[in-house]
Design a protein around this motif. Structure first.
Motif: not given
Length: 324
Positions: A111-112, A171, A174
């Motif tokens: 998701d990241h 990014q 994460a």
């Protein structure tokens, strides 16, 4: 403890030859790479990461249970389920860690961060394997550690190159931190299974069937995912997300996981186990190719290719320096 068969050829000890293990592991890596590409695609389409994780293992339980029912009969499936209930705590721990924590972290990371970053960072599981084996009382020979360091150097180069090419640091973080958790959780669950399989007795004979072993771990992970859904309360999944998780369950879950655990559990030798785990480095190349063809990801530059070459070079080193 170091294996006492260090100087004995593999065939003399009944151990499988390294090229066979590497080949099986790379085939599994090709199937595994589907996970990274499809998870990223679902994330870009707005699918919630909890459903991406949970639906895969629900689908896997249905697929694997149905396969055993048709292929081996209801009596065999009942025997597998009896083993699950008889050692319920063990399977909840092994499946909850090895499949539950591992894949929830993978889907959260998707998701990241792009799948390319996640696939590269996931290779940290190769470094985690010797520490996990050590925690279980095993030790990987020094030459195995050297090849792992080469692979890790390639992973670092790949991620640094992504930052240099414009990927946001948040990014990377994460994507990296959850994958570090996944990198440890996966070999822990696998090694718990390996110990149970080689413990002997009736259970060990049943666990020699990789489909049965994966089904047991899958069933053990379902309570973890049920709690995760209850805590996060994600919105309902879309039809596309349901279809994508079904494909992942079949290709990456049913085919790749079964093939990988089959290769890993062929041996008790920690060097060969670490080598099979190292074949997961092939997922970087497979995932990169998939994202380039499907999601339009750019090809790596010269530094990126250098990092990929280091990853694959470490893997080749395992094969050339094997003991049999």
């Amino acid at each position: 403890m170091v294996s006492t068969t260090d100087s004995v050829p593999a065939m003399a000890t009944g151990e499988p030859r390294m090229p066979r293990l590497i080949g099986l592991g790379l085939a599994a890596a090709a199937f595994f790479s589907v996970t990274f590409v499809l998870n990223r695609a679902m994330s870009l389409d707005g699918g919630h990461w909890v459903w991406s994780a949970s639906l895969r293992y629900l689908d896997m339980a249905i697929l694997l249970g149905g396969f055993l029912l048709v292929r081996r009969g209801p009596g065999y499936l009942a025997e597998v389920l009896r083993l699950f209930w008889r050692r319920l705590k063990f399977w909840l721990v092994a499946g909850g860690i090895g499949f539950g924590v591992f894949y929830a972290a993978c889907c959260f990371a998707a998701d990241h961060a792009p799948g390319w970053i996640i696939a590269a960072t996931w290779q940290c599981t190769i470094l985690a394997t010797p520490f996990v084996l050590r925690a279980f009382g095993e030790r990987v020979p020094l030459r195995g550690i050297i090849f792992l360091v080469v692979i890790f150097a390639g992973i670092v180069i790949i991620n640094l190159n992504q930052i240099a090419r414009g990927a946001e640091p948040h990014q990377i973080i994460a994507g990296v931190l959850p994958m570090l958790v996944a990198a440890v959780a996966y070999p822990v669950g696998n090694q718990l299974l390996n110990r149970a399989k080689h413990a002997g007795g009736a259970d060990g004979a049943l666990l020699a069937d990789p489909v049965a072993a994966v089904l047991l771990l899958t069933l053990g992970s379902l309570p973890f995912f049920a709690v995760l859904v209850g805590v996060t309360l994600p919105p309902p999944p879309s039809t596309g997300q349901i279809a994508s998780t079904a494909v992942i369950a079949l290709v990456a879950g049913g085919l790749a996981t079964t093939l990988f655990l089959y290769a890993r559990n062929l041996s008790r030798d920690p060097y060969r186990i670490a080598a099979v785990d190292a074949t997961q480095s092939g997922e970087v190349g497979f995932a990169l190719l998939g994202e380039m063809l499907w999601l339009g990801a750019p090809a790596p530059n010269l530094l990126g290719w250098l990092g990929l070459a280091a990853v694959m070079g470490g893997l080749v080193g395992f094969t050339l320096k094997s003991r049999g």
